[in-house]
Design a protein around this motif. Structure first.
Motif, PDB file in Angstrom:
ATOM      1  N   THR A 195       0.830  -1.209   0.000  1.00  0.00           N
ATOM      2  CA  THR A 195       0.000   0.000   0.000  1.00  0.00           C
ATOM      3  C   THR A 195       0.863   1.255   0.000  1.00  0.00           C
ATOM      4  OG1 THR A 195      -1.740  -1.164   1.207  1.00  0.00           O
ATOM      5  CG2 THR A 195      -1.795   1.247   1.260  1.00  0.00           C
ATOM      6  N   THR A 196       1.862   1.272   0.853  1.00  0.00           N
ATOM      7  CA  THR A 196       2.726   2.445   0.963  1.00  0.00           C
ATOM      8  C   THR A 196       3.422   2.742  -0.349  1.00  0.00           C
ATOM      9  OG1 THR A 196       3.110   2.003   3.313  1.00  0.00           O
ATOM     10  CG2 THR A 196       4.680   3.434   2.193  1.00  0.00           C
ATOM     11  N   LEU A 197       3.988   1.716  -0.968  1.00  0.00           N
ATOM     12  CA  LEU A 197       4.704   1.932  -2.216  1.00  0.00           C
ATOM     13  C   LEU A 197       3.762   2.422  -3.315  1.00  0.00           C
ATOM     14  CD1 LEU A 197       7.399   1.886  -3.557  1.00  0.00           C
ATOM     15  CD2 LEU A 197       7.072  -0.529  -4.122  1.00  0.00           C
ATOM     16  N   GLU A 198       2.548   1.887  -3.344  1.00  0.00           N
ATOM     17  CA  GLU A 198       1.589   2.319  -4.362  1.00  0.00           C
ATOM     18  C   GLU A 198       1.097   3.740  -4.077  1.00  0.00           C
ATOM     19  OE1 GLU A 198      -0.173   1.624  -8.020  1.00  0.00           O
ATOM     20  OE2 GLU A 198       1.346   0.491  -6.903  1.00  0.00           O
ATOM     21  N   LEU A 205       4.739  10.018  -8.146  1.00  0.00           N
ATOM     22  CA  LEU A 205       5.256   9.892  -9.511  1.00  0.00           C
ATOM     23  C   LEU A 205       4.171   9.897 -10.586  1.00  0.00           C
ATOM     24  CD1 LEU A 205       7.891   7.054  -8.906  1.00  0.00           C
ATOM     25  CD2 LEU A 205       8.309   9.519  -8.986  1.00  0.00           C
ATOM     26  N   GLY A 206       2.908   9.660 -10.194  1.00  0.00           N
ATOM     27  CA  GLY A 206       1.884   9.486 -11.216  1.00  0.00           C
ATOM     28  C   GLY A 206       2.099   8.185 -11.959  1.00  0.00           C
ATOM     29  N   HIS A 207       2.564   7.192 -11.238  1.00  0.00           N
ATOM     30  CA  HIS A 207       2.962   5.902 -11.810  1.00  0.00           C
ATOM     31  C   HIS A 207       2.345   4.802 -10.959  1.00  0.00           C
ATOM     32  CE1 HIS A 207       5.594   3.055 -13.903  1.00  0.00           C
ATOM     33  NE2 HIS A 207       6.004   2.592 -12.737  1.00  0.00           N
ATOM     34  N   THR A 208       2.260   3.616 -11.477  1.00  0.00           N
ATOM     35  CA  THR A 208       1.798   2.482 -10.682  1.00  0.00           C
ATOM     36  C   THR A 208       2.771   1.322 -10.825  1.00  0.00           C
ATOM     37  OG1 THR A 208       0.027   0.883 -10.264  1.00  0.00           O
ATOM     38  CG2 THR A 208       0.336   1.625 -12.554  1.00  0.00           C
ATOM     39  N   PHE A 209       3.002   0.626  -9.714  1.00  0.00           N
ATOM     40  CA  PHE A 209       3.827  -0.584  -9.729  1.00  0.00           C
ATOM     41  C   PHE A 209       2.953  -1.838  -9.708  1.00  0.00           C
ATOM     42  CE2 PHE A 209       6.852   2.453  -7.742  1.00  0.00           C
ATOM     43  CZ  PHE A 209       7.871   2.336  -8.678  1.00  0.00           C
ATOM     44  N   ASN A 210       1.628  -1.653  -9.842  1.00  0.00           N
ATOM     45  CA  ASN A 210       0.703  -2.790  -9.729  1.00  0.00           C
ATOM     46  C   ASN A 210       1.010  -3.568  -8.449  1.00  0.00           C
ATOM     47  OD1 ASN A 210      -0.630  -2.331 -12.277  1.00  0.00           O
ATOM     48  ND2 ASN A 210       1.224  -3.085 -13.265  1.00  0.00           N
ATOM     49  N   SER A 211       1.109  -2.818  -7.356  1.00  0.00           N
ATOM     50  CA  SER A 211       1.608  -3.382  -6.104  1.00  0.00           C
ATOM     51  C   SER A 211       0.727  -4.471  -5.516  1.00  0.00           C
ATOM     52  CB  SER A 211       1.779  -2.258  -5.077  1.00  0.00           C
ATOM     53  OG  SER A 211       2.647  -1.255  -5.564  1.00  0.00           O
ATOM     54  N   PHE A 212      -0.556  -4.488  -5.863  1.00  0.00           N
ATOM     55  CA  PHE A 212      -1.453  -5.487  -5.291  1.00  0.00           C
ATOM     56  C   PHE A 212      -1.544  -6.742  -6.148  1.00  0.00           C
ATOM     57  CE2 PHE A 212      -3.011  -1.315  -3.788  1.00  0.00           C
ATOM     58  CZ  PHE A 212      -2.701  -1.484  -2.455  1.00  0.00           C
ATOM     59  N   ASP A 213      -0.762  -6.762  -7.212  1.00  0.00           N
ATOM     60  CA  ASP A 213      -0.644  -7.955  -8.054  1.00  0.00           C
ATOM     61  C   ASP A 213       0.598  -8.725  -7.588  1.00  0.00           C
ATOM     62  OD1 ASP A 213      -0.342  -9.901  -9.943  1.00  0.00           O
ATOM     63  OD2 ASP A 213      -0.264  -8.537 -11.671  1.00  0.00           O
ATOM     64  N   PHE A 219       7.080  -4.391  -9.178  1.00  0.00           N
ATOM     65  CA  PHE A 219       6.909  -4.115  -7.755  1.00  0.00           C
ATOM     66  C   PHE A 219       7.988  -4.826  -6.940  1.00  0.00           C
ATOM     67  CE2 PHE A 219       5.498  -5.972  -3.741  1.00  0.00           C
ATOM     68  CZ  PHE A 219       5.320  -4.821  -2.982  1.00  0.00           C
ATOM     69  N   LYS A 220       8.192  -6.094  -7.203  1.00  0.00           N
ATOM     70  CA  LYS A 220       9.149  -6.879  -6.416  1.00  0.00           C
ATOM     71  C   LYS A 220      10.552  -6.289  -6.504  1.00  0.00           C
ATOM     72  CE  LYS A 220       6.624 -11.241  -6.863  1.00  0.00           C
ATOM     73  NZ  LYS A 220       6.613 -12.612  -7.447  1.00  0.00           N
ATOM     74  N   GLU A 221      10.981  -5.910  -7.716  1.00  0.00           N
ATOM     75  CA  GLU A 221      12.331  -5.382  -7.888  1.00  0.00           C
ATOM     76  C   GLU A 221      12.482  -4.014  -7.236  1.00  0.00           C
ATOM     77  OE1 GLU A 221      12.984  -5.412 -12.082  1.00  0.00           O
ATOM     78  OE2 GLU A 221      13.427  -7.575 -12.151  1.00  0.00           O
TER      79      GLU A 221
END
Length: 516
Positions: A195-198, A205-213, A219-221
């Motif tokens: 949640t924090t990273l997203e 950044l206006g970006h997504t790491f698809n953190s909940f996938d 996200f992992k890297e």
């Protein structure tokens, strides 16, 4: 050029490995010589702080092992109560004595009034310069462009982005619990990290790491890199003073060539540190290039049409930089360095604070019930199930008090440090009783002294907060606005939030980094 090409062609992995034993012996000898020289310098330098009390170092190497020990929180928390609000840190055989400050007046002098005399340590500048690949030296130029984006107006506009991420979290946890038996344990810390990273990715950044996938490789890297780089650096803290010198090596191509040799070191920490830095930078660079492309194709309207509606901090910084006078504009590397610093700092502190907040609620079911009641009543008054706006959240007194008390008792940044650039006399709110019985109401801090600012210790000082300073007591904030003082004797700490300092950046200053 032919000579350089010839030399580089001989630097094969096999050639490097062949010379490693000889290099290791040379490095060991050089280390012994450096330690001997440091010891000689320490022996020749007489400490100006002999009359001050302070903890004994646990080893001959001085206070650094105690200061950076991840298990040493109580060492920090108890500093003011045991040794007063200015304590001497024993440098041991290798370094000068330093100061550990929690005195409100002295903190104000170091961070605000005389901040030109106490500048960011070269250790920190070197470390963050390597992490964020910054470029550029004009601090005022950076602040002129960056400071305007960190206003309450801009931050409040991020609230819809935060809700968007929270709704994703709710959906992800609900999906995990479908058709699962009652009593199933949920790894809430893992969800909070995601949640924090997203939150930081979308709002910063206006970006997504698809953190909940759970299959998201990006996200992992990125999550590994951003959460590992500082702990890895902590394992190399004896080398922090040399990082600034490393960044000044010219030409740049030669420094990069030398950095490839890290791969062959027998110590894993430098290799992992380089890998983490090299993982973070391309992400920031890609985000900025994407925004530049959108701007070229459709101007600011194209940027504002993306998922964040142009409210993310990177877009605002990009716009602020475009609108600045040409002589004040930041280079792309400076923009990346600033946003890298913001994302890193926000991710690190937000994850810790959220985890602590959830734990406190889990341990106090009565407080949970009171908070739930407050939110439900506020929603009833609102007359809809729409998300609360920023100002509406501010008007929830119990929630606000719990947030303030969590930040006070569990300060996200334990300490920061500054380097004294010139002899400076700082006032003291609490007089120092020296070992010879002398009562000092001010202190001369000499040039070259490293000053550690104990943020967490100051926020737990009984002299400042009262005898219950170590207790979690949200009620102390009830009925008080953020600018009102609740400390003993109206003591004021130099903080921008509720008379507290929870991070080390004065006047909401953003760390900026200079050149890899």
């Amino acid at each position: 050029m032919g000579l350089i090409a010839s030399i580089m062609s001989r630097l094969t992995p096999y050639a490097i490995q062949e010379h490693l034993p000889r290099a290791s012996t040379s490095c060991a000898l050089a280390t012994v010589v450096i330690l001997a020289l440091l010891g000689l310098r320490r022996w020749q330098h007489k400490s100006p702080y002999k009359s001050l009390r302070g903890p004994k170092a646990s080893s001959g190497l001085g206070f650094l092992l105690d200061l950076h020990n991840p298990e040493s929180l109580n060492w920090h928390f108890e500093m003011a109560e045991k040794y007063g609000h200015v304590a001497k840190l024993d440098g041991g055989m290798m370094q000068r004595d330093a100061l550990y400050i929690t005195d409100p007046a002295a903190l104000n002098a170091v961070l605000v009034r005389n901040d030109h005399s106490f500048q960011q340590s070269s250790d920190i500048a070197g470390l963050f310069g390597l992490i964020h690949h910054g470029d550029g030296d004009e601090h005022k130029k950076h602040r002129k462009v960056v400071d305007p984006i960190f206003t309450i107006t801009h931050i409040s506009r991020l609230t819809p982005l935060f809700y968007n991420v929270i709704h994703q979290l709710q959906a992800a946890i609900n999906a995990e619990l479908v058709d699962k038996p009652q009593g199933l344990e949920v790894d809430i810390l893992d969800w909070l990290v995601r949640t924090t990273l997203e939150l930081i990715a979308q709002a910063g950044l206006g970006h997504t790491f698809n953190s909940f996938d759970h299959t998201s490789r990006e996200f992992k890297e990125f999550q590994w890199a951003i959460t590992s780089v500082l702990p890895i650096a902590g394992r190399m803290f004896f080398f922090l003073p040399f990082m600034q010198s490393w960044r000044k090596i010219r030409p740049v191509w030669f420094r990069r060539l030398l950095s490839t040799l890290v791969t062959y070191l027998p110590w894993s920490a430098p290799r992992e540190f380089k890998k983490a830095c090299d993982t973070l930078h391309p992400v920031y660079e890609s985000v900025l290039e994407g925004k530049k492309k959108l701007y070229r194709e459709g101007g600011m309207s194209a940027l504002e049409a993306n998922a964040s509606s142009g409210k993310d901090l990177m877009t605002i910084l990009f716009k602020s930089n475009r609108e600045a006078d040409p002589q004040d504009q930041l280079s792309d590397q400076a923009v990346i360095a600033n946003m890298g610093s913001v994302v890193h700092g926000a991710q690190e502190t937000t994850a810790r604070t959220l985890a602590r907040f959830i734990l406190l609620l889990a341990l106090n079911t009565e407080l949970q019930a009171r908070l739930r009641t407050e939110v439900r009543e506020a929603r009833k008054l609102k007359g809809s199930d729409d998300d609360f706006e920023f100002r509406e959240l501010e008007n929830l007194p119990l929630l606000d008090a719990v947030c303030r008390e969590t930040l006070r008792l569990f300060t996200p940044v334990t300490f920061v440090w500054r380097q004294t650039m010139e002899d400076t006399v700082v006032p003291l709110h609490y007089p120092i009783i020296a070992t010879d019985g002398t009562r000092l109401r001010s202190l001369l801090i000499t040039k070259g002294t490293t000053v550690y600012l104990g943020l967490a210790a100051a926020n737990r000082s009984q002299a400042i907060w009262g005898p219950d300073a170590d207790n979690f007591k949200p009620e102390r904030w009830m009925g008080k606005r953020a600018y009102e003082l609740i400390t003993n004797e109206g003591v004021r700490l130099p903080g921008s939030y509720s008379n507290m300092r929870t991070q080390g950046m004065p006047r909401n200053e953003v760390y900026y980094s200079r050149d890899k």
